[in-house]
Design an enzyme around this catalytic site. Sequence first.
Site, PDB file in Angstrom:
ATOM      1  N   LYS A   1       8.979  19.547  25.213  1.00 33.10           N
ATOM      2  CA  LYS A   1       8.851  18.190  24.672  1.00 33.10           C
ATOM      3  C   LYS A   1      10.245  17.681  24.308  1.00 33.10           C
ATOM      4  O   LYS A   1      10.998  18.369  23.595  1.00 33.10           O
ATOM      5  CB  LYS A   1       7.984  18.265  23.422  1.00 33.10           C
ATOM      6  CG  LYS A   1       7.191  17.034  23.096  1.00 33.10           C
ATOM      7  CD  LYS A   1       6.225  17.400  21.966  1.00 33.10           C
ATOM      8  CE  LYS A   1       5.402  16.248  21.510  1.00 33.10           C
ATOM      9  NZ  LYS A   1       4.678  16.566  20.277  1.00 33.10           N
TER      10      LYS A   1
HETATM   11  C1  E4P Z   1       2.299  14.203  19.201  1.00 30.91           C
HETATM   12  O1  E4P Z   1       2.600  15.020  20.018  1.00 30.91           O
HETATM   13  C2  E4P Z   1       2.684  14.251  17.789  1.00 30.91           C
HETATM   14  O2  E4P Z   1       2.785  15.601  17.390  1.00 30.91           O
HETATM   15  C3  E4P Z   1       1.666  13.647  16.875  1.00 30.91           C
HETATM   16  O3  E4P Z   1       0.563  13.137  17.568  1.00 30.91           O
HETATM   17  C4  E4P Z   1       2.211  12.786  15.804  1.00 30.91           C
HETATM   18  O4  E4P Z   1       1.152  12.333  15.007  1.00 30.91           O
HETATM   19  P1  E4P Z   1       1.374  11.673  13.549  1.00 30.91           P
HETATM   20  O5  E4P Z   1       1.880  10.294  13.751  1.00 30.91           O
HETATM   21  O6  E4P Z   1       0.021  11.690  12.935  1.00 30.91           O
HETATM   22  O7  E4P Z   1       2.377  12.571  12.850  1.00 30.91           O
END
Ligand code: E4P
Length: 217
Positions: A83
């Site tokens: 990522k």
């Molecule tokens: C995606 O890969 C992120 O880890 C995640 O969905 C972020 O979510 P949040 O905005 O609830 O922290």
Amino acid sequence: MKLFVDTGSLKEIETVAALGIIDGVTTNPSLLAKEPGDFRQNLKKICDIVKGPVSGEVTATDFAGMMREGHDIAAIDDHMVVKVPLTRDGIKACKALSGEGLRVNVTLCFSAAQALLAAKAGATYISPFVGRLDDVAMNGMDLIREIVQIYDNYEFTTQVLVASCRHPIHVVESAKMGADVATCPPAVIDQLFNHPLTNIGLEKFLKDWEKAQAVKV
Ligand code: E4P
């Protein structure tokens, strides 16, 4: 539509994976920081549990660092997806890592323009954060509609991974719009099961059954 669980907690992943409806896992540095132990070993354990795509995020912000960390993350297990953030260096790293045959999830996407760049750089997944857009009074799901349309127009193979899902409506709308994946915290996955009429209906079925058994005895 695939359903991923968005957590770094091994316990939560074990519980949700046992339901048999989870296709993969997304993590981020904030989520992994909450789990005790070495993050590499934890990611390996997650891969062993889920046996599907598991996103692990680089923390370097420069191209060389992202490449180094990307290789390190990919070496943990064949299920790992690297990522990278949607920055200039992140897009460069996406192009280079994808060119090597690694799977890349481009994260922190907040606009259709950014999603177009990720697709052009060969991303396997683009992660638009719908909940965080809603938080700033912009409609996160409008962004999903735009990205799905743009990717369809040009037959980009990058999968739309709806991230920052906060409630079941985000998941249902994602599926209606043709998104490829929704990633949700365990609590949201749990909410997907709930309907009062299911509980009321089951209670009545069981009561009627018990009554009939009592009459027969
Ligand atoms: C995606 O890969 C992120 O880890 C995640 O969905 C972020 O979510 P949040 O905005 O609830 O922290």
